[in-house]
Motif scaffolding. Structure first.
Motif, PDB file in Angstrom:
ATOM      1  N   GLY A  50      59.273  89.346 159.298  1.00  0.00           N
ATOM      2  CA  GLY A  50      59.912  88.326 158.506  1.00  0.00           C
ATOM      3  C   GLY A  50      59.212  86.994 158.409  1.00  0.00           C
ATOM      4  O   GLY A  50      59.461  86.246 157.475  1.00  0.00           O
ATOM      5  N   GLY A  89      60.683  85.504 149.637  1.00  0.00           N
ATOM      6  CA  GLY A  89      61.250  84.484 150.503  1.00  0.00           C
ATOM      7  C   GLY A  89      60.755  83.110 150.125  1.00  0.00           C
ATOM      8  O   GLY A  89      60.568  82.812 148.945  1.00  0.00           O
ATOM      9  N   THR A 127      58.603  82.865 155.153  1.00  0.00           N
ATOM     10  CA  THR A 127      59.789  83.464 155.763  1.00  0.00           C
ATOM     11  C   THR A 127      60.444  84.377 154.739  1.00  0.00           C
ATOM     12  O   THR A 127      60.896  83.921 153.675  1.00  0.00           O
ATOM     13  N   GLU A 129      63.113  87.022 153.047  1.00  0.00           N
ATOM     14  CA  GLU A 129      64.554  87.243 152.961  1.00  0.00           C
ATOM     15  C   GLU A 129      64.860  88.708 152.668  1.00  0.00           C
ATOM     16  O   GLU A 129      65.787  89.281 153.211  1.00  0.00           O
ATOM     17  N   ASN A 130      64.084  89.288 151.759  1.00  0.00           N
ATOM     18  CA  ASN A 130      64.287  90.687 151.405  1.00  0.00           C
ATOM     19  C   ASN A 130      62.967  91.262 150.927  1.00  0.00           C
ATOM     20  O   ASN A 130      61.969  90.551 150.819  1.00  0.00           O
ATOM     21  N   ASP A 143      66.950  94.356 153.055  1.00  0.00           N
ATOM     22  CA  ASP A 143      67.071  93.014 153.598  1.00  0.00           C
ATOM     23  C   ASP A 143      66.171  92.929 154.811  1.00  0.00           C
ATOM     24  O   ASP A 143      66.131  93.857 155.622  1.00  0.00           O
ATOM     25  N   SER A 145      66.519  91.241 157.437  1.00  0.00           N
ATOM     26  CA  SER A 145      67.281  91.276 158.680  1.00  0.00           C
ATOM     27  C   SER A 145      67.452  92.704 159.172  1.00  0.00           C
ATOM     28  O   SER A 145      67.589  92.959 160.361  1.00  0.00           O
TER      29      SER A 145
END
Length: 148
Positions: A50, A89, A127, A129-130, A143, A145
Motif C-alpha cells: 500500500g 491512490g 499511498t 487505496e484500491n 481494496d 486494505s
C-alpha cells in the motif's frame, strides 16, 4: 478454486510483480486534467502493498503535478507473463531530511550532485487505496486494505 484461495494467490502474485519489477510506471494528472505516465526505477522502499517510496528531482514536472493534483496511480507488470497490477491512490512530495535519508543510496550523487541534502532531491510517497489486478485474461478490482 475457492474465493479464499483465489485471494491468496492474487496477493502472492501481486507481491511477486512488485518485488520483481525492473520498471515502475507512475501516473499523474496535468493542469488540463489529462493523465500523464512516466517510467521510473522500482520503488526504493515499500510498506506492504500500500505504500511506496520513489526518488525524483524536486524541479521535475511530475512533482509540480503531484503538488497540484495528488491523485496518482502506480503500475507494475511482468511483460513475459502478461500479468499486472495497477494501484490507485495519492502521491505526496516529501522534502524533509528524515524522508530523504530513509531511501538514499550510495551512488545517488550521480543524480543529485549535492548529496542527500540536495534541494533538487525529494521523495515521492504513494499511498494506495484500491487496485486492479490482471492475469489470465481476467481482471479483478480490490481494496488495498484487503491485501495489507
Amino acid at each position: 478454486m475457492c474465493r479464499e484461495e483465489n485471494r491468496v494467490e492474487m496477493e502472492q502474485t501481486i507481491e511477486e510483480l512488485i518485488d520483481q519489477a525492473e520498471v515502475s510506471f507512475i501516473g499523474s494528472v496535468d493542469d488540463e486534467g489529462f493523465p500523464n505516465m512516466k517510467a521510473m526505477l522500482p520503488p526504493r522502499r515499500r510498506e506492504g502493498q500500500g505504500v511506496f517510496y520513489f526518488t525524483t528531482n524536486t524541479s521535475s514536472m511530475r512533482v509540480r503535478q503531484y503538488r497540484d493534483y495528488p491523485q496518482a496511480c502506480v503500475y507494475f507488470c511482468n511483460p513475459r507473463t502478461f500479468k499486472g497490477v495497477m494501484l490507485r491512490g495519492t502521491m505526496e512530495v516529501l522534502e524533509d531530511q528524515a524522508s530523504k535519508d530513509l531511501i538514499w543510496r550510495e551512488g545517488d550523487t550521480d543524480y543529485y550532485s549535492l548529496g542527500v541534502t540536495d534541494p533538487d532531491y525529494c521523495v515521492l510517497r504513494f499511498t494506495a487505496e484500491n487496485g486492479r489486478f490482471y492475469s489470465h485474461f481476467h481482471s479483478d478490482n480490490f481494496d488495498v486494505s484487503m491485501v495489507r
